[in-house]
Design a protein around this motif. Structure first.
Motif, short mmCIF file in Angstrom:
data_model
loop_
_atom_site.label_atom_id
_atom_site.label_comp_id
_atom_site.label_asym_id
_atom_site.label_seq_id
_atom_site.Cartn_x
_atom_site.Cartn_y
_atom_site.Cartn_z
N PHE A 1 -0.04 -4.47 2.68
CA PHE A 1 -0.74 -3.48 3.49
C PHE A 1 -1.61 -4.17 4.53
N GLY B 1 -4.75 4.14 1.93
CA GLY B 1 -4.29 2.77 1.87
C GLY B 1 -5.43 1.79 1.94
N GLU C 1 1.55 -0.78 -3.92
CA GLU C 1 1.24 -1.77 -2.89
C GLU C 1 0.02 -2.59 -3.26
N ARG C 2 -0.91 -1.98 -3.98
CA ARG C 2 -2.12 -2.74 -4.26
C ARG C 2 -2.08 -3.43 -5.61
N GLY D 1 6.90 2.27 2.68
CA GLY D 1 5.53 1.76 2.70
C GLY D 1 4.64 2.70 3.50
N THR D 2 3.34 2.46 3.42
CA THR D 2 2.38 3.33 4.10
C THR D 2 2.65 3.39 5.60
N GLN E 1 1.93 3.68 -2.61
CA GLN E 1 0.72 3.06 -2.10
C GLN E 1 -0.07 2.40 -3.23
N VAL F 1 -3.13 10.06 3.40
CA VAL F 1 -2.42 8.92 2.84
C VAL F 1 -2.78 7.66 3.62
#
Lengths: 429, 182
Positions: free
Chosen positions: A272, A115, A378-379, A335-336, A375, A111
Motif C-alpha cells: 500500500f 487503507g 494488505e497490512r 488492491g486498494t 485491504q 475504503v
C-alpha cells in the motif's frame, strides 16, 4: 475644546472614528472635565449594552429553519403547479440506481481512507510536540493512493470531527463525514440525491483514526528520523525526513524549511502506497461545507450499510461480480489502488445490467466488503494474485492465495472460485 | 460571506436558491433584535424573523433594487410583526372573554427587552444604522458603504440614536404591549 464640542463627537470617539488629533483633543478635555467623563461613562454603558445584546441575539440560528421552510414551501408550490399542468408534462425519468451509485461511490471513498488507517496502531507513542500542526483547527489536503500519475485524487477538508471528501474520478459525489455521530452524508449533485449512511463500527473508527493519524504521523518524525536533505518537491524547496515505524511502515515527510509545515507526506506499508500533499492549515472554512444537513433540493434516502464484517466469502463474491460485467474475465490486478480506480466504472456497468436496484446495491456492497477484506490482508498477511487473463470457470488455475494470520496453511482460490487449503510447499509457482 | 446582498440575490434568482442561507446568516440577528423590540419575546421574534426571511425569499423577484435589500427586508418584517400582533390581540381578547379572572401568563421576554423596544421605536433611518452596527456585526464604515451614505453621516446618525435611546431608556416602560386593545 469645550464641553459642547466634546459631547458632539463623543460617540465617534467611542467608535474610534476620530482622527488622531481630534482623539487627542477629546482625551485632553476628558482629563479635566467631570461632566464629559460622566457623559462618556453613560455612552459606554449603552454601547456595552448594545454589544452584549447583539451577542446574545446572534446566538439564535435560524438558518436551517429558514432553509428547510423554503424547501417545504417550494415543494408545496411545485405540487400545486404540477397539478395545474397534470397530463401535459412527462414524468421525469429518474435514473434507476442513482442511489446505489451514490452509496457505492461513497463507500469506495471510505475504503480509500481506510487503507491509511490500518497503518496506524494505538500502540504508537510519540511526543506531542509539533503544536501548530497538531492543533490545526482545519486541514485541507489531497491524498492519492498508488501511482501519482494515474491515481484518482482525494480532496479532503477536515474541520474538527467533520470531513468533506471528494474524489477526482467521481466528481459528482461529495461525502461529508461526521465522526462524532458516526454518520456520513453522501451527495450526488447530478441527480440531487442524498444518502445518509450509518458508519458505526470499523469504518467510522477507521475514519476517526485517520484524522489523528495525519497529525501523529508528523509528530512521529520528532523522535526517530533520518534527514533526506533539501530537494525541490512539488515546485518548492523542501527539507525531507524519513522514518520507519513499528509496523515497518515507511514514512517520508517533506516540509517547508522555513515554516516547518508539511508539503508532502508519503507512506508505504507493504503493497500500500499513499501520498498526501497540498496541505493547508487553519484556512477559514464555511460551516456549510461540512454541514450534515441535507441541502435544499436534495432528496434524502436513508440507508445503512453493514461494513462490520468483511470476509473471504465477500472477496470471492466480489470477484464473481466483477467477471459478470467483464466478459467472464478476472481483473488484471487487485488492491486498494485498483478499487479506487475501477469502482466507479464497475458501478456504471452494473447499472446497465437492468437489474432491480436492491440487487445492484447488494452487489456493490459485496464488492466493497471484498475490497475491505483485501485491504486487511494488505497490512497483515502475505498474498498473491494471478488472475490476469483467467476466465471464470478455469478450475485448474489458481488465481489468488493468501496465508490467514496464524495459519500454517494457505487458502488458494481457483478460477472457478472454489477454495482449498494448501501446505506452503504445494503453493502454485 | 463577504459578497454583497446583490450578488447573493442574483445567485438565488439564477437558480442557486441555497445561497439564500448567506443572506439569512447576515441578517438573522438584525431581524431578531428588530422584532424582539416589537413583539416582546424571543420566541415570537424568532417565529416572525423566520417568516420574514421566507417571505423575502419568495418575493425576491419583486425586489426592484437588490442593493436596498436590507430596508426592504425590514419593511417585510414590520408587516409580519403587525400581522402577528393583530393575531395575538384577537387571541388574547378571546382568552380574556373566556376567563377574565385569570391573569394572563407573562410571556418570556428576550434578553434585554427594554433596549430592543427602544430600538424598535427609533425612526427608520436611525434604527437601520443601530441594527446593522450592533446586530449585523458591521463596522461604521461598512454601514456607510451598505447604506450608501458618508461616514460622517453614519457617525452623526449614531450619535443622535444614542441620545434617543438614552432618553427612551430613562423613562420607565409601561406594560403597554400586554394591554388588550379595545
Amino acid at each position: 475644546m469645550n464641553c459642547a464640542e466634546c459631547k458632539e463627537i463623543l460617540v465617534a470617539y467611542l467608535e474610534e472614528l476620530l482622527a488622531e488629533s481630534e482623539k487627542q483633543a477629546v482625551s485632553d478635555h476628558l482629563k479635566d472635565c467631570h461632566s464629559c467623563q460622566a457623559e462618556l461613562k453613560q455612552l459606554t454603558n449603552l454601547q456595552e449594552r448594545l454589544v452584549s445584546n447583539g451577542r446574545v441575539v446572534a446566538q439564535s440560528d435560524l438558518e436551517n429553519d429558514v432553509m428547510n421552510q423554503i424547501v417545504r414551501e417550494q415543494n408545496v408550490r411545485l405540487k400545486v403547479a404540477q397539478k395545474a399542468t397534470a397530463g401535459l408534462k412527462l414524468r421525469r425519468i429518474i435514473m434507476k440506481s442513482s442511489i446505489t451509485r451514490v452509496a457505492a461511490a461513497a463507500v469506495v471513498l471510505i475504503v480509500a481512507a481506510l487503507g491509511v488507517n490500518y497503518i496506524m496502531t494505538p500502540s504508537v507513542t510519540f511526543a506531542d510536540v509539533i503544536e501548530p500542526i497538531i492543533n490545526a483547527k482545519t486541514v485541507i489536503l489531497d491524498m492519492l493512493v498508488g501511482d501519482e500519475e494515474t491515481s484518482p485524487l482525494m480532496h479532503e477538508i477536515v474541520v474538527g470531527s467533520r470531513i468533506r471528501r471528494t474524489l477526482s474520478n467521481m466528481e459528482h459525489v461529495t461525502q461529508i463525514i461526521d465522526l462524532e455521530s458516526e454518520k456520513m452524508l453522501a451527495l450526488d449533485n447530478r441527480d440531487k440525491k442524498a444518502v445518509l449512511v450509518d458508519i458505526t463500527g470499523p469504518v467510522g473508527e477507521g475514519s476517526r483514526i485517520y484524522v489523528e493519524f495525519l497529525q501523529r504521523e508528523l509528530v512521529k518524525l520528532k523522535d526517530n528520523y533520518t534527514e533526506l536533505g533539501e530537494q525541490e518537491i512539488d515546485g518548492q524547496k523542501a527539507i525531507g525526513f524519513a522514518a520507519t515505524g513499528q509496523n515497518n511502515e515507511e514514512v517520508k515527510v517533506w516540509a517547508n524549511p522555513k515554516t516547518a509545515l508539511p508539503i508532502r507526506v508519503e507512506l508505504r506499508v507493504g503493497q500500500f502506497f499513499a501520498i498526501m500533499k497540498n496541505f493547508q492549515f487553519d484556512v477559514p472554512i464555511e460551516d456549510s461545507l461540512v454541514s450534515m444537513e441535507v441541502p435544499p433540493g436534495y432528496a434524502l434516502h436513508q440507508t445503512t450499510f453493514d461494513l462490520t464484517k468483511a470476509t473471504e466469502q465477500d472477496f470471492i463474491e466480489g470477484l464473481r461480480i466483477w467477471t459478470r460485467v467483464h466478459d467472464g474475465l478476472f481483473p488484471e490486478a487487485i488492491g486498494t489502488e485498483v478499487t479506487m480506480k475501477k469502482a466507479p466504472m464497475l458501478s456504471e456497468k452494473l447499472d446497465q445490467l437492468n437489474l432491480p436496484e436492491e440487487e445492484i446495491g447488494r452487489m456493490m456492497m459485496t464488492y466493497v466488503r471484498g475490497a475491505l477484506f483485501l485491504q486487511m490482508l494488505e497490512r497483515q498477511s502475505p498474498f498473491q494474485y494471478a488472475g490476469n487473463g483467467v476466465k471464470l470457470g478455469e478450475a485448474d488455475t489458481a488465481i489468488f492465495w493468501y496465508q490467514p494470520k496464524g495459519s500454517k496453511t494457505w487458502r488458494v482460490v481457483n478460477g472457478d472460485l472454489s477454495v482449498r487449503d494448501v501446505a506452503p510447499e504445494d503453493l502454485p509457482k | 460571506m463577504s459578497e454583497t446582498d446583490t450578488y447573493y440575490i442574483e445567485r438565488c434568482l439564477d437558480g442557486h436558491p441555497d445561497d439564500f442561507r448567506y443572506i439569512v446568516r447576515r441578517y438573522q440577528a438584525v431581524l431578531l433584535a428588530h422584532l424582539a423590540g416589537k413583539l416582546g419575546s424571543k420566541d415570537k421574534a424568532e417565529e416572525a424573523a423566520q417568516e420574514s426571511l421566507v417571505r423575502a425569499y419568495f418575493n425576491m423577484n419583486k425586489l426592484k433594487r437588490p442593493g436596498s435589500f436590507f430596508s426592504w427586508l425590514l419593511g417585510i418584517a414590520d408587516r409580519v410583526a403587525k400581522e402577528h400582533r393583530r393575531k395575538e390581540q384577537l387571541h388574547r381578547q378571546r382568552e380574556v372573554i373566556r376567563s377574565f379572572s385569570d391573569e394572563a401568563a407573562s410571556p418570556e421576554l428576550s434578553q434585554d427587552y427594554g433596549l430592543e423596544a427602544a430600538i424598535a421605536e427609533l425612526p427608520e433611518s436611525y434604527r437601520r444604522v443601530v441594527l446593522l452596527r450592533y446586530y449585523g456585526g458591521r463596522s461604521c464604515s461598512q454601514v456607510a458603504e451598505q447604506l450608501d451614505m458618508p461616514l460622517g453621516t453614519v457617525t452623526k446618525t449614531l450619535s443622535r440614536a444614542y441620545a434617543m435611546l438614552r432618553k427612551s431608556l430613562q423613562q420607565p416602560k409601561e406594560t403597554e404591549i400586554y394591554e388588550v386593545q379595545k
